[in-house]
Design an enzyme around this catalytic site. Structure first.
Site, mmCIF file in Angstrom:
data_model
loop_
_atom_site.group_PDB
_atom_site.id
_atom_site.type_symbol
_atom_site.label_atom_id
_atom_site.label_comp_id
_atom_site.label_asym_id
_atom_site.label_seq_id
_atom_site.Cartn_x
_atom_site.Cartn_y
_atom_site.Cartn_z
ATOM 1 N N LYS A 23 -6.874 -41.529 38.989
ATOM 2 C CA LYS A 23 -7.583 -42.724 39.425
ATOM 3 C C LYS A 23 -8.984 -42.730 38.805
ATOM 4 O O LYS A 23 -9.684 -41.722 38.828
ATOM 5 C CB LYS A 23 -7.679 -42.730 40.953
ATOM 6 C CG LYS A 23 -7.937 -44.087 41.561
ATOM 7 C CD LYS A 23 -7.684 -44.061 43.056
ATOM 8 C CE LYS A 23 -7.855 -45.428 43.668
ATOM 9 N NZ LYS A 23 -7.533 -45.445 45.106
ATOM 10 N N GLU A 67 1.511 -48.873 59.185
ATOM 11 C CA GLU A 67 0.991 -49.513 60.400
ATOM 12 C C GLU A 67 1.991 -49.484 61.547
ATOM 13 O O GLU A 67 1.600 -49.341 62.716
ATOM 14 C CB GLU A 67 0.590 -50.964 60.094
ATOM 15 C CG GLU A 67 -0.651 -51.107 59.251
ATOM 16 C CD GLU A 67 -0.405 -50.950 57.760
ATOM 17 O OE1 GLU A 67 -1.388 -50.991 56.985
ATOM 18 O OE2 GLU A 67 0.778 -50.782 57.366
ATOM 19 N N ARG A 113 1.946 -56.260 59.956
ATOM 20 C CA ARG A 113 3.108 -55.458 59.583
ATOM 21 C C ARG A 113 3.664 -54.666 60.755
ATOM 22 O O ARG A 113 4.767 -54.121 60.667
ATOM 23 C CB ARG A 113 2.721 -54.494 58.450
ATOM 24 C CG ARG A 113 2.362 -55.210 57.162
ATOM 25 C CD ARG A 113 2.430 -54.268 55.977
ATOM 26 N NE ARG A 113 1.351 -53.312 55.955
ATOM 27 C CZ ARG A 113 0.472 -53.194 54.955
ATOM 28 N NH1 ARG A 113 0.533 -54.006 53.937
ATOM 29 N NH2 ARG A 113 -0.460 -52.272 54.979
#
Length: 641
Positions: free
Chosen positions: A284, A370, A398
């Protein structure tokens, strides 16, 4: 070289060395563009070589390329005819910060929430197979789903893989592993083995051997299959994905073009076999030193200086709502060791990174999951723990079934802290917290609160900590508070279901739920200048509603206007239903619910978004005058764009 690339087809005749140069220039272009607009930088820098290689090998947009989450797709946008607009990224009227079907034919699926790519890709692959004309080869169209940056921690990805493995539709999933969470060491031998096992001769041989093995007696067939899986699992570590029905290839260095290109060509040219998972390891922030050194801080950035990496800081102002929430929660946890915090891969976004520093053993980051976060918190609550579940409003969608079935139905005291409520500016419609009032307001047992400013937020954290009679939720916006008063070191619990009146009047009543209260007070001043007496009240609660306050406002005023930073069917709907059953409209009350329009609002500054939504002081005044019907004003409907 990048100047010669208008669309991905322009990459087809480039050599590997030329593609490496394109990648280097593409990385520099991405850094420079995001330095001017802000946005998600780290993930995009990590996939530069992968983006170039995929577009060079595959025939997009005929071949479908799906980017999970979409915030890693900035280099993809530059290569697909949008370079001239890349510096409008996340600006009003400019490019979206995520993939978007209406923006380009190279974006076959819009994505700004996590872990949808494999499901969508499988749908496209199955549709391709259903629509294939007689005589067309199976490999005439490829579907490639690139998933990573934490998205593999969500259950939906594995549900999709399980289904894809069972269906055996031809699908390529690229796992962009940018935190070494899965990968064993990557090197030349690993790359060689990956190219070998992805090659057509090896795939064909494996299919032949599988057919031969099926002719063995059952015990020998099972033994042969286990030996095959074990041998490749020992070499690559892909046993989990094999068990889900995928053919695993990797891991390989996702920044090495010499490794990526031949392997992607092998996968492109394969005509048979199960879906494939290609495991690439990336870094990243790759290629930009500040982002490499602090990938968390450069995941999403403000405008910054390219040379130094220093992000532009806003001048000192009032505390942000997120920081106020974190400090208030820490203050409560200092006094009650049963308080814990739960988040779904957003510790810094929700302020729980500060809580984790103080209470590391009482902080739980469950990953992008979630659904699990909510039911995990429900389990904690059954044993007397006081969980605060901090999730963005748009992401809690969600876990809706878990909120209803696992929390509310059992009346468990789970506390929901909904950050990013209302409109969120540059992230646009996908991240707007527009619906939580409506989707939580219809659930029995649920208590709903919204602070009008940062001081009220501290009080609502204290209220939630003290409340043990069932689920309770409070929402708060992104960004800074108003700075009108100092936030207390610890909040004071508010009486459940009790609003407050800030200004008394006789003609127009403005009842605000949330931070539009400031606009209501401004509107009241303007109405007063026009000779109209105005009451301003802060509802504080949508459930239970302060029915006494609502009835008094309806009884004592000609016009009642509700304000909220949520969608239709929210707070205004709850007030309207109560007044209808009380017969308030029979006496001629003029009621006007003001909320977000029934449309998706594009990325812009929050102020511009709220002006377009018709939730400014100007709109309040105009609607009040129009409701009075004395010719002094006309209603301002929210914008539809």
């Amino acid at each position: 070289m990048l100047d010669r690339v208008r669309v991905p087809a322009d990459l087809k005749n480039f050599s590997a060395e030329q593609l490496k140069q394109v990648a280097a220039e593409l990385r520099a272009e991405t850094v420079h563009a995001v330095s001017q607009t802000g946005g998600h930088l780290g993930a995009s820098l990590g996939v530069v070589e992968l983006t170039v290689a995929i577009h060079a090998v595959f025939d997009t947009p005929k071949d479908k390329l799906i980017w999970d989450v979409g915030h890693q797709a900035y280099p993809h946008k530059i290569l697909t005819g949008r370079r001239d607009r890349i510096r409008t990224l996340r600006q009003g009227g400019g490019l979206s910060g995520f993939t978007r079907r209406s923006e380009s034919e190279y974006d076959p699926f819009g994505a700004a929430h996590s872990s949808t790519s494999i499901s969508a890709g499988l749908g496209m692959a199955v549709a391709r197979d259903l629509l294939r004309k007689p005589g067309e080869k199976r490999g005439d169209q490829n579907v490639i789903a690139v998933i990573g940056d934490g998205a593999m921690s969500a259950g939906m990805a594995y549900e999709a893989m399980n289904n894809a493995g069972a269906m055996r539709s031809r699908l390529i999933v690229v796992l962009n592993d940018n935190d070494m969470s899965i990968a064993p060491p990557v090197g030349a031998m690993s790359s060689y083995l990956s190219r070998l096992i992805s090659s057509r001769p090896f795939l064909s041989l494996r299919e032949v051997m599988a057919k031969v093995a099926r002719r063995f007696p059952a015990p020998l067939e099972r033994a042969a299959r286990r030996a095959d899986e074990f041998a490749r699992g020992m070499l690559t570590g892909g046993t989990l994905f094999e068990e889900l029905g995928f053919y695993y290839v990797g891991p390989i260095d996702g920044h090495n073009m010499d490794h990526l290109l031949p392997l992607l060509r092998n996968l492109r040219d394969a005509e048979a076999g199960p879906p494939v998972l290609l495991h690439v390891v990336t870094q990243k922030g790759k290629g930009y030193a500040p982002a490499e050194a602090a990938s968390d801080k450069y995941h999403a950035v403000a405008k910054f200086n390219v040379v130094t990496g220093a992000q532009n800081k806003a001048p000192p102002g009032p505390p942000t709502y997120t920081n106020v929430f974190a400090k208030a929660l820490i203050a409560e946890a200092e006094r009650d060791d049963r308080i814990v915090a739960v988040t779904a891969a957003m510790p810094s976004g929700t302020g729980l990174d500060a809580f984790a520093k103080r209470f590391p053993k009482r902080t739980f980051d469950v990953g992008i999951a979630e659904q699990h976060a909510v039911t995990f918190a429900a389990g904690l609550a059954t044993e007397g723990i006081k969980p605060f579940v901090a999730i963005y409003s748009t992401f809690l969608q969600r876990a809706y079934d878990q909120v209803v079935h696992d929390v509310a139905l059992q009346n468990l005291p789970v506390r929901f802290a909904l950050d990013r409520a209302g409109l969120v500016g540059a992230d646009g419609a996908t991240h707007a917290g527009a619906y939580d009032i409506a989707y939580l307001g219809c659930i029995p047992q649920m208590v709903l609160m919204a602070p009008s400013d940062e001081v009220e937020l501290a009080h609502m954290v204290a209220t939630s900590a003290a409340f043990d009679d069932g689920p309770i939720a409070f929402r708060f916006p992104r960004g800074e508070g108003f700075g009108h008063a100092e936030v207390p070191a610890r909040g004071t619990p508010i009486e459940i279901g009790r609003g407050r009146v800030l200004r008394e009047g006789t003609t127009v009543a403005l009842l605000s739920y949330g931070t539009r209260l400031e606009e209501c007070l401004r509107a009241a001043e303007e109405l007063a200048a026009r000779g109209l007496s105005c009451t301003v009240a802060d509802a504080r609660f949508a459930k239970p509603l302060d029915t006494a306050l609502v009835e008094r406002l309806a009884r004592e005023h000609e016009v009642l206007i509700t304000l909220e930073e949520g969608s239709v069917c929210g707070f205004g709907g709850l007030v309207m239903q109560h007044l209808a059953w009380k017969g308030a409209f029979d006496s001629g009350l003029k009621f006007r619910p003001m909320c977000l329009p029934d449309t998706f609002i594009d990325h812009e500054t929050p102020k511009a978004q709220y002006d377009a939504a018709g939730l400014s002081a100007r709109s309040i005044v105009a609607n009040a005058l129009a409701a009075l019907g004395d010719g002094r004003g006309a209603a301002i409907a929210p914008a539809r764009a």
